[in-house]
Design a protein around this motif. Sequence first.
Motif, mmCIF file in Angstrom:
data_model
loop_
_atom_site.group_PDB
_atom_site.id
_atom_site.type_symbol
_atom_site.label_atom_id
_atom_site.label_comp_id
_atom_site.label_asym_id
_atom_site.label_seq_id
_atom_site.Cartn_x
_atom_site.Cartn_y
_atom_site.Cartn_z
ATOM 1 N N CYS A 189 0.779 -1.234 0.000
ATOM 2 C CA CYS A 189 0.000 0.000 0.000
ATOM 3 C C CYS A 189 0.815 1.292 0.000
ATOM 4 O O CYS A 189 2.028 1.290 -0.021
ATOM 5 C CB CYS A 189 -0.979 0.021 1.160
ATOM 6 S SG CYS A 189 -2.118 -1.357 1.138
ATOM 7 N N VAL A 192 1.267 5.175 1.958
ATOM 8 C CA VAL A 192 1.137 5.699 3.309
ATOM 9 C C VAL A 192 -0.256 6.286 3.474
ATOM 10 O O VAL A 192 -0.969 6.526 2.491
ATOM 11 C CB VAL A 192 2.222 6.749 3.643
ATOM 12 C CG1 VAL A 192 3.587 6.113 3.719
ATOM 13 C CG2 VAL A 192 2.196 7.901 2.670
ATOM 14 N N SER A 222 4.435 3.147 0.945
ATOM 15 C CA SER A 222 4.888 2.861 2.303
ATOM 16 C C SER A 222 6.321 2.344 2.215
ATOM 17 O O SER A 222 6.773 1.877 1.160
ATOM 18 C CB SER A 222 3.989 1.813 2.960
ATOM 19 O OG SER A 222 4.166 0.552 2.326
ATOM 20 N N THR A 248 -0.795 2.683 6.941
ATOM 21 C CA THR A 248 -1.015 2.705 5.496
ATOM 22 C C THR A 248 -2.441 3.089 5.156
ATOM 23 O O THR A 248 -3.349 3.028 5.991
ATOM 24 C CB THR A 248 -0.711 1.325 4.888
ATOM 25 O OG1 THR A 248 -1.487 0.342 5.578
ATOM 26 C CG2 THR A 248 0.766 0.995 4.991
ATOM 27 N N SER A 258 -4.754 -0.630 8.880
ATOM 28 C CA SER A 258 -3.877 0.534 8.864
ATOM 29 C C SER A 258 -3.075 0.635 10.154
ATOM 30 O O SER A 258 -1.863 0.842 10.133
ATOM 31 C CB SER A 258 -4.696 1.812 8.659
ATOM 32 O OG SER A 258 -3.867 2.946 8.738
#
Length: 172
Positions: free
Chosen positions: A10, A12, A19, A137, A151
């Motif tokens: 993913c 950020v 990321s 993320t 996340s």
Amino acid sequence: MRAVFVPSYCLVQDASRLSEMSRHSTELAASLMENGQADHVILSTAYDCWRQEAGLKQEQLEAAGINSEAISVIGGISDSYEETEKTREIIVRLEIESLVLVADQWHAPRAAAIFRKKFPNLILEVATFKTDPLERTLEPHRIKFLGWMKSVRAGNLALWILWNLAFRLLGL
């Protein structure tokens, strides 16, 4: 043919860049390609923002000298199982016999187990890396709470390890 597979780790949380986990995995894939250890790169990308993730990963690979024709993209995945299943078409089309899975050290055992289960005849190797720092993320999951949870998990080492161990032990 031998390919290298880059999971979706993913963007950020503010969607401004890859990321660190995603950047590290793409960097390792480029290195494997440069060293002649693979002929093709399969990039997995997630959710509705997959085109942005794909573009950033492709830019990183091309900056490392990887020909765009040696890159395939799987878009819009939401979990490791869908990711692996969507890889099937590319594996079949390109007649890939051997795959190098590039994965974070804590994700690698679970991701490899999924690939081995889905593709028992595929020669699978695993190339791992350590992510530092971990970051929250962007996880716009269709189930909002699950996206939030994923996340938070991505940005916390203890939660990242526990998540991967738990799913691995459960056979998921």
